[in-house]
Design a protein around this motif. Structure first.
Motif, short mmCIF file in Angstrom:
data_model
loop_
_atom_site.label_atom_id
_atom_site.label_comp_id
_atom_site.label_asym_id
_atom_site.label_seq_id
_atom_site.Cartn_x
_atom_site.Cartn_y
_atom_site.Cartn_z
N ARG A 167 19.60 55.21 20.10
CA ARG A 167 19.50 54.35 21.28
C ARG A 167 18.07 54.28 21.79
NH1 ARG A 167 23.68 55.59 26.07
NH2 ARG A 167 25.07 54.50 24.65
N ARG A 168 17.40 55.42 21.89
CA ARG A 168 16.01 55.43 22.36
C ARG A 168 15.11 54.70 21.37
NH1 ARG A 168 11.28 56.57 21.73
NH2 ARG A 168 11.87 57.17 19.60
N TYR A 169 15.36 54.88 20.06
CA TYR A 169 14.57 54.21 19.02
C TYR A 169 14.58 52.70 19.21
CZ TYR A 169 13.85 52.31 14.23
OH TYR A 169 13.46 51.59 13.14
N THR A 170 15.75 52.12 19.33
CA THR A 170 15.83 50.66 19.45
C THR A 170 15.35 50.19 20.82
OG1 THR A 170 18.16 50.77 20.19
CG2 THR A 170 17.76 50.58 17.82
N ASN A 171 15.60 51.00 21.85
CA ASN A 171 15.19 50.62 23.19
C ASN A 171 13.67 50.67 23.34
OD1 ASN A 171 14.63 51.71 26.25
ND2 ASN A 171 16.31 50.23 26.19
N ALA A 172 13.06 51.74 22.83
CA ALA A 172 11.61 51.89 22.99
C ALA A 172 10.84 50.79 22.27
CB ALA A 172 11.18 53.26 22.47
N LEU A 173 11.36 50.37 21.13
CA LEU A 173 10.70 49.27 20.43
C LEU A 173 10.67 48.02 21.29
CD1 LEU A 173 9.49 47.86 17.96
CD2 LEU A 173 11.83 47.48 17.15
N THR A 174 11.80 47.70 21.91
CA THR A 174 11.85 46.46 22.70
C THR A 174 11.09 46.58 24.01
OG1 THR A 174 14.02 47.13 23.57
CG2 THR A 174 14.01 45.66 21.69
N THR A 175 11.07 47.76 24.64
CA THR A 175 10.27 47.86 25.87
C THR A 175 8.79 47.65 25.56
OG1 THR A 175 10.14 50.29 25.67
CG2 THR A 175 11.85 49.39 27.12
N SER A 296 23.99 49.44 17.65
CA SER A 296 25.39 49.37 17.22
C SER A 296 25.51 49.30 15.71
CB SER A 296 26.07 48.15 17.86
OG SER A 296 26.07 48.24 19.26
N THR A 297 24.63 48.54 15.08
CA THR A 297 24.66 48.41 13.62
C THR A 297 24.38 49.75 12.95
OG1 THR A 297 23.96 46.10 13.75
CG2 THR A 297 23.67 47.20 11.64
N MET A 350 30.23 45.71 9.69
CA MET A 350 30.62 45.82 11.09
C MET A 350 29.73 44.90 11.92
SD MET A 350 30.28 48.51 14.09
CE MET A 350 28.96 47.41 14.54
N PRO A 351 30.05 43.61 11.95
CA PRO A 351 29.22 42.67 12.69
C PRO A 351 29.38 42.84 14.19
CG PRO A 351 31.19 41.57 11.86
CD PRO A 351 31.22 42.97 11.32
N LEU A 475 37.03 49.93 16.98
CA LEU A 475 35.86 49.29 17.55
C LEU A 475 36.09 49.01 19.02
CD1 LEU A 475 35.13 46.66 14.74
CD2 LEU A 475 34.14 48.95 14.97
N THR A 476 35.03 49.03 19.79
CA THR A 476 35.14 48.66 21.20
C THR A 476 35.51 47.18 21.30
OG1 THR A 476 32.77 48.15 21.29
CG2 THR A 476 33.46 50.39 21.90
N ASP A 477 36.06 46.78 22.44
CA ASP A 477 36.43 45.38 22.64
C ASP A 477 35.32 44.63 23.36
OD1 ASP A 477 38.93 44.26 21.68
OD2 ASP A 477 39.89 45.95 22.68
N GLY A 478 35.44 43.32 23.36
CA GLY A 478 34.46 42.48 24.03
C GLY A 478 33.80 41.52 23.06
N VAL A 479 32.85 40.74 23.56
CA VAL A 479 32.17 39.77 22.70
C VAL A 479 31.18 40.45 21.76
CG1 VAL A 479 32.46 37.84 24.29
CG2 VAL A 479 30.44 39.29 24.49
N LEU A 480 30.77 41.68 22.09
CA LEU A 480 29.95 42.50 21.21
C LEU A 480 30.70 43.81 20.97
CD1 LEU A 480 26.44 42.03 22.89
CD2 LEU A 480 27.35 40.79 20.92
N VAL A 481 30.74 44.27 19.73
CA VAL A 481 31.51 45.48 19.43
C VAL A 481 30.62 46.52 18.76
CG1 VAL A 481 33.60 44.10 19.12
CG2 VAL A 481 32.26 44.74 17.10
N ARG A 482 31.11 47.73 18.74
CA ARG A 482 30.48 48.84 18.04
C ARG A 482 31.57 49.86 17.76
NH1 ARG A 482 30.39 52.68 21.98
NH2 ARG A 482 30.15 51.94 24.12
N PRO A 483 31.31 50.83 16.87
CA PRO A 483 32.32 51.85 16.61
C PRO A 483 32.57 52.71 17.85
CG PRO A 483 30.64 51.84 14.89
CD PRO A 483 30.13 50.99 16.00
N GLU A 484 33.83 53.08 18.05
CA GLU A 484 34.11 54.09 19.07
C GLU A 484 33.55 55.43 18.60
OE1 GLU A 484 38.29 53.97 19.81
OE2 GLU A 484 38.21 51.98 20.74
N GLY A 485 33.37 56.35 19.53
CA GLY A 485 32.71 57.61 19.20
C GLY A 485 33.37 58.39 18.08
N PHE A 486 32.56 59.03 17.27
CA PHE A 486 33.06 59.87 16.18
C PHE A 486 32.04 60.99 15.94
CE2 PHE A 486 30.51 56.51 14.36
CZ PHE A 486 29.71 57.15 13.42
#
Length: 535
Positions: A167-175, A296-297, A350-351, A475-486
């Motif tokens: 999460r920090r990896y992808t977030n820091a790039l965009t900030t 998420s990917t 997992m789109p 997968l989580t629900d909504g217009v964007l999804v990701r795997p539930e925790g594992f």
């Protein structure tokens, strides 16, 4: 008696007027049988609707229709050929959005992703294109390299928080790209707020309540206390706007998108400028997209490593053969076809936008004899496209070798004249496709190659010593999804690899100040002297 007759006549008139409400007009694409007034609304599952949408595609073909309520038409596209023809070749007609009342309310009608096609959307998109095009995106590799190295160190020192390290990896790039500063810590409060906002937006926007307000617009007039989703939408908007304005109002001196947007504000013509709120939402939306979808990917990829352990072995053999003891770099990408396949397969398997983002034709259209009404809701059925047996045999297997001979980037595949060359649809199609796909592909390549270079990934075990097998369908629900925790057990491949991870971070750590920010922005970083568009 006279009053009763008048009332009966009025009722009969009303019934006659609405006798066809909810029925499918004969000139629309086929679809499941409807019932009066509701159409197919009652048949759409409240959760994991993508499975039903694929089942309908299997039954009714590559283009089918659903009637939502008395008059709303949904057109669902489920084949490469149909998507290519309508969303790509006829993109001028399919680049708008339906009203999406709750999604827009959360966004204050300022989120570029949901905007209807028009002057403001075109102006925003032109600004984004300048910073995310192929040429500009290459300049961000130093940011990706630095953040990737810190992620590797995090995996080594606190593997139990691997989700937050990604999460920090992808977030820091965009900030850095968008606002000109690094997200240094996995406990950064603003980072966690951003991901909360994305999740709340995606799930709230995708609820049945939200859809009902689009299908029955009269419900939008009800007071907020009768419509809980409206109250939640307004609260989410306030939370988002506060975060986005916080970043926007910070100093914008270093080269970044925010600095150039501020310059655009100062120099643009009055009818081509953005308010502070609009500018903050433009930048905040990019920050969201760049942070959340790549994160998420990568979660999906690590889950796939557990379910298909041969993938890691094959990938590591390729990495070791080419890189040996040195860290993989972007220069290795053309020579790592299996890792490139891992990137593409992660995006297919997992789109994140599992049913795409809906479109709306500006004008009525006809395809293969079927009428597509103006203003209809058009769905790109990404899950069905990615799980087409004829295109992807055994589609639920994670198999990077599918792409053994595919040397195209996602951008090249999306713009190929031959629809059969399309690798996946996670980045969308046509004029509404993701402009950051070049950057996302590089972030995924570096993460996948380096994580597999340094670490092994294995299933965790329960108290009885049995493997805890992740559920790929959870997968989580909504217009964007990701795997539930594992859970996952992450270990360095060797002590030499662990030491190399520490050494590689030490090589770049000296470029940062005491706050963890760049002492000097890397040379060649993209920025531009903004010239306002004319006409």
């Amino acid at each position: 008696m006279y009053t009763i007759l008048l009332s009966l006549a009025a009722l009969l008139t009303l019934l006659y007027r609405y006798r066809n409400a909810g029925r499918r007009p004969k000139d629309l694409p086929p679809g499941p049988p409807t019932i009066p007034f509701l159409g197919n609304l009652h048949q759409i599952p409240a959760t994991k609707a993508w499975h039903q949408f694929k089942a309908w595609a299997d039954e009714y073909g590559p283009i089918y229709s659903l009637m939502l309520g008395p008059s709303t038409v949904m057109i669902v596209l489920s084949s490469d050929e149909v998507v290519k023809e309508l969303l790509d070749r006829r993109s001028g007609n399919y680049s708008s959005r339906p009203p999406l009342y709750i999604g827009q309310m959360i966004s204050g009608w300022m989120r570029m992703l949901l905007m209807e096609y028009g002057k403001t959307w075109r102006f925003m998109r032109s600004l984004v294109h300048d910073h995310l095009n192929v040429k500009a995106s290459i300049s961000y590799v130093p940011y990706q390299d630095l953040e990737n190295r810190q992620m590797l160190l995090g995996f080594l020192e606190s593997p139990g928080r691997w989700v937050d390290h990604i999460r920090r990896y992808t977030n820091a790039l965009t900030t850095q790209m968008v606002f000109g500063f690094r997200t240094v810590s996995i406990d950064d409060e603003n980072m966690h707020t951003l991901f909360e906002c994305v999740e709340d937006w995606a799930t709230t926007f995708g609820t049945v309540q939200a859809q009902l307000l689009d299908i029955f617009p009269v419900l939008q007039r009800l007071p907020d206390f009768l419509v809980p989703v409206k109250r939640k939408a307004k609260a989410l908007h306030a939370k988002e706007l506060k975060l986005y304005l916080l970043h926007w109002n910070a100093l914008k001196r270093d080269p970044c998108f925010a600095a150039d947007v501020a310059l655009a504000q100062a120099k643009a013509h009055s009818d081509e400028t953005l308010t502070d709120a609009q500018a903050s939402y433009l930048l905040g939306s990019l920050h969201e997209a760049g942070s959340d979808t790549t994160w998420s990917t990568l979660l999906g990829f690590i889950q796939a490593l557990l379910l298909f352990p041969s993938v890691a072995l094959t990938a590591q053999a390729e990495i070791d053969r080419l890189c040996g003891d040195r860290l993989p770099t972007m220069d290795d990408e053309p020579h790592m076809q299996y890792i490139r396949g891992c990137v593409k397969e992660s995006l297919r398997w997992m789109p994140t936008p599992i049913l795409g983002m809906v479109r709306s034709p500006v004008r009525e259209d006809v395809y293969e004899g079927y009428r597509i009404p103006k203003g209809a809701t058009v769905v790109m059925n990404v899950w069905a496209l990615h799980n087409n047996d004829s295109r992807f045999p055994n589609p639920r297997a994670f198999d990077p070798s599918r792409y053994a001979h595919d040397t195209h980037s996602a951008f090249e595949a999306a713009h190929a004249a031959d629809f059969a060359k399309r690798d996946h649809y996670t980045f969308g199609a046509g004029r509404r496709s993701c402009q950051g796909m070049h950057i996302a592909e590089r972030s995924l390549f570096l993460a996948i190659a380096r994580l597999l270079w340094a670490f092994d990934f294995r299933m965790a075990k329960d108290d009885a010593g049995n493997d805890i097998v992740p559920d790929a369908d959870a997968l989580t629900d909504g217009v964007l999804v990701r795997p539930e925790g594992f859970p996952v057990v992450i270990t360095p491949r060797s002590e030499e690899k662990a030491e190399a991870v520490r050494r590689e971070w030490a090589r770049v750590e000296g470029k940062l100040d005491e706050r963890g920010q760049w002492m000097r922005v890397p040379e060649g970083m993209f920025s531009k002297e903004y010239v306002p568009l004319v006409g």
